[in-house]
Every structure is written in C-alpha cells, then in structure tokens.
Design a protein around this motif. Structure first.
Motif, PDB file in Angstrom:
ATOM      1  N   GLY A 308     -10.175   0.328  -2.490  1.00 49.27           N
ATOM      2  CA  GLY A 308      -9.765   1.044  -3.729  1.00 49.27           C
ATOM      3  C   GLY A 308     -10.446   2.208  -3.442  1.00 49.27           C
ATOM      4  N   ILE A 309     -11.889   2.806  -3.067  1.00 47.61           N
ATOM      5  CA  ILE A 309     -12.428   3.775  -3.516  1.00 47.61           C
ATOM      6  C   ILE A 309     -12.560   5.082  -2.450  1.00 47.61           C
ATOM      7  N   LEU A 310     -11.727   4.468  -1.668  1.00 49.47           N
ATOM      8  CA  LEU A 310     -10.675   6.034  -1.133  1.00 49.47           C
ATOM      9  C   LEU A 310      -9.715   6.288  -1.243  1.00 49.47           C
ATOM     10  N   VAL A 311      -8.825   5.211  -1.737  1.00 46.31           N
ATOM     11  CA  VAL A 311      -7.713   5.738  -1.942  1.00 46.31           C
ATOM     12  C   VAL A 311      -7.620   6.316  -3.447  1.00 46.31           C
ATOM     13  N   GLY A 312      -8.285   6.229  -4.202  1.00 47.99           N
ATOM     14  CA  GLY A 312      -9.357   6.468  -5.998  1.00 47.99           C
ATOM     15  C   GLY A 312      -9.364   7.377  -5.698  1.00 47.99           C
ATOM     16  N   THR A 313     -10.659   8.194  -4.947  1.00 46.46           N
ATOM     17  CA  THR A 313     -10.998   9.476  -4.908  1.00 46.46           C
ATOM     18  C   THR A 313     -10.178  10.515  -4.462  1.00 46.46           C
ATOM     19  N   ALA A 314      -9.145   9.937  -3.567  1.00 45.59           N
ATOM     20  CA  ALA A 314      -7.912  11.033  -2.805  1.00 45.59           C
ATOM     21  C   ALA A 314      -7.094  11.033  -4.329  1.00 45.59           C
ATOM     22  N   SER A 315      -6.908  10.241  -4.843  1.00 47.85           N
ATOM     23  CA  SER A 315      -6.276  10.395  -6.612  1.00 47.85           C
ATOM     24  C   SER A 315      -6.329  11.425  -6.958  1.00 47.85           C
ATOM     25  N   ALA A 316      -8.282  11.228  -7.303  1.00 47.57           N
ATOM     26  CA  ALA A 316      -8.870  12.361  -8.176  1.00 47.57           C
ATOM     27  C   ALA A 316      -9.062  13.986  -7.370  1.00 47.57           C
ATOM     28  N   VAL A 317      -8.691  13.874  -6.011  1.00 47.28           N
ATOM     29  CA  VAL A 317      -8.513  15.093  -5.592  1.00 47.28           C
ATOM     30  C   VAL A 317      -7.264  15.853  -5.940  1.00 47.28           C
ATOM     31  N   GLY A 318      -6.455  15.427  -5.435  1.00 44.36           N
ATOM     32  CA  GLY A 318      -4.929  15.843  -6.247  1.00 44.36           C
ATOM     33  C   GLY A 318      -4.966  16.755  -7.770  1.00 44.36           C
ATOM     34  N   PHE A 319      -5.478  15.497  -8.120  1.00 44.95           N
ATOM     35  CA  PHE A 319      -6.197  15.773 -10.386  1.00 44.95           C
ATOM     36  C   PHE A 319      -6.383  16.947 -10.288  1.00 44.95           C
ATOM     37  N   THR A 320      -7.756  16.676  -9.545  1.00 46.43           N
ATOM     38  CA  THR A 320      -8.345  18.455 -10.138  1.00 46.43           C
ATOM     39  C   THR A 320      -8.112  19.558  -9.244  1.00 46.43           C
ATOM     40  N   LEU A 321      -7.015  19.701  -8.047  1.00 49.09           N
ATOM     41  CA  LEU A 321      -6.765  20.415  -7.576  1.00 49.09           C
ATOM     42  C   LEU A 321      -5.772  21.523  -8.820  1.00 49.09           C
TER      43      LEU A 321
END
Length: 447
Positions: A308-321
């Motif tokens: 959950g942490i790995l997939v959640g932070t990957a989602s946050a990368v897309g949102f941030t960019l």
C-alpha cells in the motif's frame, strides 16, 4: 568419501559485493562452527552492526558422509547459499557464498588458509585462540600477490553492479543529464525532465526504505493512472461533492480567513478530496491483484502495508507532477514578463522545492493512507475502522500543511517534518508486519 579425512577448509568473511576480505576462520573436523550474535558462538558477529542476524543463526560442520555442510538454525531472516534460501542443511563446494540475513557474507574455501597471526593476550590452546579471526594484512603477506580481478575489478564484480552498486540509478541519471542538455532553450521540456528526475529520486528514497520489490511498470502505471483520473471528469465530481456539497470551498483570499475556518475548508476541500483521489489507483491495484493467479497476484496486488505504501506514494508522484507542472509553474511563468527571462527562472525555482518536498507532502499523506489500505487487507475483520483512521489522519495532515503554509513558514516546516515522521513510522511498522520480512532489502542509512 566416507572414512577418508576431510579436506582442510576455512571460511572467509567478505564484503557483500565480494570485493574485500575481512577475516578468515579455519574449520576443524571435530568441531561444529556456529555463527551468530550469541557470545557462545564460535564466530561472533557484532549485534550493533549485524542486527538482522539471529543469536545462533547457522552452523558449518561435517555431514555424516564426511563432506562440509552448512545448516540454518531456524534463523528469523534466513541463510542463503549463492543467493538461494537454505532450508535445513546443504553440502558446500569450493567458492560457495554463504549469506546471513542479507547482512553478512562468508566464502567457503578448500585451499590452504592464510598463515595465522600470533595470538595476543589469549591463553594457549584455548578455544577462542584457535578460532580467532585472522586479519588479512598485506604487510605480513610475503607473496604480495595481486590477482587479475583486483587489477580489473569489473571482471569479478560486474554481475553485482546492478544489484549492489546502484548502476541502474547511475545510468538513469546520465540519461536525464543528456536529455536536459538537449532540451536547453525549451523551458517546457526542461522543466518536465527535471521534475520527473527529482520525483523519481524522491520516490527511490522511499522505495529503499520500504525494501520490497514491486514491478517498475506497475509503479509508473499507477502514477499515470492518477494523472488520467485527475484530468478526467472524475475530478469535477469530486470538486462538486467536497467543495460545494461539503464545506470545502477554498477562496482565493484564504489567508485573511480565521485559521479554524481555513483549516476546516482545507480538510474537506483538499485533505479528504485529494487523498481519496490519490487512493483510487491503490484500490484499483488491490482489485486487480485479487483476480490474478500466483505468482503474479503476489507481485502486483496490495496484500500488506508495504504494498500500500509503495503504490500510494507512486500515485502521489503522478499527482505532484501534474499539479506542479500543470498549475503552479505556469502561474508563476505567466505572472512575470517572459521577455526578461525571470518567469522561466522563477518557474524552476518553484518546481524544485515543490517536487522534492513531496516526500514531506503528497507522498507522505498518500503513503501513510496506503499503509492503512494494506493493513486492512491483513486484518479484514477490522477493515473499515482501519481505513477510517488512515483516511482521516492523512487528510488532517494534508489540511494542516495547506493551512499553515498561508500563515507561517516555520510552522509549515514543523508540519512537514511531522508528516514525514508519520510516513517513516508507517514504513518501519510495515516492515515489521510484513509476511515476507526475511526477504526485505531495506537500506540501512546508519548502524
């Protein structure tokens, strides 16, 4: 070989990449050599350095047939021979690599051991004296031999470069540097490359802390899925519900509002809305994993907090960019005269702290909520309570960051540190709860 005397053998404690020798231990046919942190072991490892090694981790001894063998003593983090986890005992061959808990490594040798150093301050004939590590010091080595692999290290360590020497991150860095040189004069492309590189570096840091393998294409796909969701009509539905139906409307003059009112608006309009948006790909990956067959379902799905942490932070990368390149940087560039060149410079100045700061912002909130999503999978009977606590906590941290950023930068820094502390604590707990804890490769940044 039964009845014949065993060959002279010894263990060499070597660096994990095999490039250096720390100590040599002779093996004796009449004595089993136990390796671990227990002071009663024949080879004692420092608890402060090798915390992943069990008190009595493994032993090397003769098999009933007279061959040397290594046996795992039901260690917590496993014993590996040439990279394969050991179950029970295994016969050893010349040059075998024995790794304990991915933390310390020995080489098994059947050649003559290096001459022992004189024992100092140890009683003659004592067990400790006969098993004292023999330091390798070329000053006392009369041969002064230099091997071909020592002169050309890549011959012997080339196969470990990708696993242990960060070769792939180095290659990626070189590629981005070249592409940024090519894109000089094109602000949009340059900013895109710089943002992707910084976000990738920030995510890689979190990936090393988590210490669990996840397919790179899945993580990149998760970030792109978030971008697609935020640019789709789904965002309009979320905006209507959280900012019009619920009291989450955020005005342009928010800095002049009462702090509690501002915090409430940020909680509904930013915290609850954006954290749920970023969590949608995590739930999608979880559902995808449930319909796959082994071993793909374990590799792809969300089955534990680390997933959950790995997939959640990957989602946050897309949102941030998307948020940085699609909203904040263009606003700065458009508000300053482009003819003077200041707009592009200010855009880069804003891009770097916003993307790098995602470790303390969007990645922290989404990773923290991802921990609870994974935990709810491990404990399905308490699923809704777990998800509720995680969602509200992540939204609260998000709202605090947004609200304090309009008031005081010192308080903003405190909230950022607190958000990262929440994420780091979740990662540490997730590693402890992981069913695959023995295979974790998490980087230790200190002893």
């Amino acid at each position: 070989m039964t009845g014949s005397p065993p060959k002279a053998a010894f263990l060499q404690q070597i660096s994990l990449n095999g490039a250096g020798i720390f100590a040599s231990y002779p093996l004796q046919a009449e004595t089993a050599i136990v390796i671990g942190r227990d002071p009663r072991c024949q080879i004692i490892l420092d608890s402060q350095i090798h915390g992943g090694v069990s008190r009595q981790h493994a032993k090397v001894c003769l098999s009933p047939e007279g061959y040397w063998q290594v046996c795992d003593l039901t260690s917590a983090n496993g014993t590996f021979v040439n990279g394969q986890r050991l179950q029970g005992c295994r016969l050893l061959q010349q040059g075998d690599r024995i790794t304990l808990a991915q933390d310390v490594q020995f080489a098994f040798e059947l050649e003559a051991a290096p001459p022992p150093l004189p024992d100092i301050n140890l009683p003659h004939g004592s067990f400790a004296a006969t098993h004292r590590p023999k330091a390798i010091d070329k000053a006392i080595d009369p041969s002064e031999a230099v091997t071909f692999s020592q002169l050309f290290p890549i011959v012997s360590t080339g196969r470990d470069l990708t696993r242990k020497a960060y070769l792939i991150p180095g290659v990626v860095t070189v590629a981005f540097v070249v592409m940024m040189f090519i894109s000089v004069g094109d602000p949009l492309m340059f900013n895109l490359l710089l943002a992707i590189y910084i976000a990738g570096g920030a995510y890689y840091f979190i990936y090393l802390l988590c210490g669990k393998h996840k397919p790179w294409w899945l993580l990149v796909g998760t970030a792109l899925t978030t971008v697609l969701i935020v640019t789709s009509p789904v965002l309009d539905l979320f905006v209507y519900f959280f900012r019009e139906f619920l009291p989450g409307e955020i005005s342009k003059d928010s800095a002049s509002e009462n702090f509690l009112i501002l915090l409430a608006r940020m909680f509904f309009g930013a915290g609850l809305m954006e954290e749920l948006l970023k969590a949608l790909p995590v739930f999608m990956v979880y559902l995808w994993g449930t319909i796959l067959r082994s071993p793909r379902r374990e590799q792809i799905g969300v089955w534990e907090p680390l997933d959950g942490i790995l997939v959640g932070t990957a989602s946050a990368v897309g949102f941030t960019l998307l948020e940085t390149l699609g909203q904040y940087v263009p606003e700065i560039v458009n508000s300053v005269s482009l003819q003077s060149g200041e707009g592009a410079a200010l855009g880069v100045q804003l891009l770097i702290p916003r993307v790098l700061g995602s470790i303390f912002g969007h990645m922290a909130y989404s990773g923290y909520f991802g921990y609870f999503i994974g935990l709810s999978v491990l404990k399905p009977r308490r699923r809704w309570r777990i998800l509720g606590v995680g969602y509200l906590t992540a939204a609260s941290l998000h709202a605090l960051w947004n609200a304090t950023g309009l008031i005081n930068f010192f308080i903003l820094a405190v909230i950022g540190i607190m958000s990262y502390a929440f994420l780091a604590a979740a990662i540490l707990k997730a590693r402890a709860l992981s069913p695959n804890r023995s295979q974790n490769f998490a980087t230790r940044f200190s002893k």
